[in-house]
Design a protein around this motif. Structure first.
Motif, PDB file in Angstrom:
ATOM      1  N   MET A 137     -13.818   7.410  88.766  1.00 16.47           N
ATOM      2  CA  MET A 137     -14.224   7.803  90.246  1.00 16.47           C
ATOM      3  C   MET A 137     -15.492   8.579  90.173  1.00 16.47           C
ATOM      4  SD  MET A 137     -10.212   8.854  91.857  1.00 16.47           S
ATOM      5  CE  MET A 137     -10.921   9.503  93.584  1.00 16.47           C
ATOM      6  N   THR A 138     -16.138   8.206  91.476  1.00 11.26           N
ATOM      7  CA  THR A 138     -17.344   8.986  91.842  1.00 11.26           C
ATOM      8  C   THR A 138     -17.187  10.205  92.279  1.00 11.26           C
ATOM      9  OG1 THR A 138     -17.633   8.066  93.993  1.00 11.26           O
ATOM     10  CG2 THR A 138     -18.371   6.660  91.980  1.00 11.26           C
ATOM     11  N   ARG A 139     -18.307  11.001  92.232  1.00  5.99           N
ATOM     12  CA  ARG A 139     -18.212  12.455  92.883  1.00  5.99           C
ATOM     13  C   ARG A 139     -17.855  12.143  94.410  1.00  5.99           C
ATOM     14  NH1 ARG A 139     -22.312  15.183  96.105  1.00  5.99           N
ATOM     15  NH2 ARG A 139     -22.039  17.565  95.844  1.00  5.99           N
ATOM     16  N   THR A 140     -18.657  11.475  95.022  1.00  7.40           N
ATOM     17  CA  THR A 140     -18.274  11.144  96.372  1.00  7.40           C
ATOM     18  C   THR A 140     -16.806  10.746  96.520  1.00  7.40           C
ATOM     19  OG1 THR A 140     -20.435  10.112  96.836  1.00  7.40           O
ATOM     20  CG2 THR A 140     -18.824   9.637  98.628  1.00  7.40           C
ATOM     21  N   GLN A 141     -16.048  10.152  95.925  1.00 13.35           N
ATOM     22  CA  GLN A 141     -14.872   9.792  95.891  1.00 13.35           C
ATOM     23  C   GLN A 141     -13.647  11.098  95.713  1.00 13.35           C
ATOM     24  OE1 GLN A 141     -14.811   6.635  93.034  1.00 13.35           O
ATOM     25  NE2 GLN A 141     -14.253   5.060  94.599  1.00 13.35           N
ATOM     26  N   LYS A 176     -26.560  16.978  98.552  1.00 15.69           N
ATOM     27  CA  LYS A 176     -26.297  16.801  97.206  1.00 15.69           C
ATOM     28  C   LYS A 176     -26.200  18.116  96.429  1.00 15.69           C
ATOM     29  CE  LYS A 176     -25.905  12.674  97.884  1.00 15.69           C
ATOM     30  NZ  LYS A 176     -24.719  12.032  98.549  1.00 15.69           N
ATOM     31  N   ALA A 223     -15.111  16.917  91.037  1.00 15.26           N
ATOM     32  CA  ALA A 223     -16.325  16.693  92.122  1.00 15.26           C
ATOM     33  C   ALA A 223     -17.382  17.564  91.788  1.00 15.26           C
ATOM     34  CB  ALA A 223     -16.059  16.870  93.693  1.00 15.26           C
ATOM     35  N   LYS A 245     -19.208  16.070  88.430  1.00 13.52           N
ATOM     36  CA  LYS A 245     -19.646  14.815  88.403  1.00 13.52           C
ATOM     37  C   LYS A 245     -21.368  14.713  88.871  1.00 13.52           C
ATOM     38  CE  LYS A 245     -16.149  12.049  87.781  1.00 13.52           C
ATOM     39  NZ  LYS A 245     -15.863  11.150  86.738  1.00 13.52           N
ATOM     40  N   ARG A 246     -22.057  14.065  88.314  1.00 10.29           N
ATOM     41  CA  ARG A 246     -23.216  13.983  89.032  1.00 10.29           C
ATOM     42  C   ARG A 246     -23.406  13.219  90.414  1.00 10.29           C
ATOM     43  NH1 ARG A 246     -27.149  15.531  85.220  1.00 10.29           N
ATOM     44  NH2 ARG A 246     -26.372  15.386  83.041  1.00 10.29           N
TER      45      ARG A 246
END
Length: 154
Positions: free
Chosen positions: A1-5, A57, A149, A152-153
């Motif tokens: 999963m990404t940071r946004t997720q 960000k 989160a 994560k980058r």
């Protein structure tokens, strides 16, 4: 999963907790006590922080989200202790205070003075855990989501 997720998951967790709290209040007729409101404020702040974290960000806002969730957990677990009589709660919410009311207001049935909602009474529970207990567990899980989160980058 990404940071946004992960940020969306944290926002969704707090939004779901708020939706549940308002459902218990407006559909279930269970008015919140003062500490219940404090727990809601933590979730409201987490949602706002999450929205900002999606726009801006960096790692500062996810760490702030984790701190907000940790604050919510602390309030919820303190509330659980008050409900279980492990320690005494704040007097404005655990004693049924009628401070500020005069005798005529108390004796007049037309005054419709509502009794304060007590923080030391369990209004609802599932599997021997109160709403405050479940909220505390959710908040602790959200701390983890926020920290992931943050790691994560962008």
């Amino acid at each position: 999963m990404t940071r946004t997720q992960f940020i969306l998951l944290a926002i969704g967790g707090s939004a779901a907790a708020l939706a549940g709290a308002y459902a218990f209040e407006y559909i279930g007729g269970m008015a919140p006590c003062q500490m219940c409101w404090w727990q809601r404020y933590a979730h409201m702040a987490a949602v706002m922080i999450g929205v900002l974290a999606l726009i801006l960000k960096g790692r500062t806002l996810p760490y702030l989200g984790a701190l907000t969730a940790l604050t919510g957990a602390a309030i919820a677990l303190y509330h659980t202790g008050v409900e279980r009589a492990w320690w005494q709660g704040i007097t404005s919410c655990s004693t049924g205070s009628i401070a500020g009311l005069d005798v005529t207001q108390l004796l007049d049935p037309a005054a419709n003075v509502a009794a304060p909602v007590r923080c030391d009474a369990v209004a609802w529970e599932m599997f021997s855990l109160s709403m405050a207990s479940w909220n505390g567990l959710l908040c602790l899980a959200l701390v983890g989501v926020w920290l992931i989160a943050a790691s994560k980058r962008a």
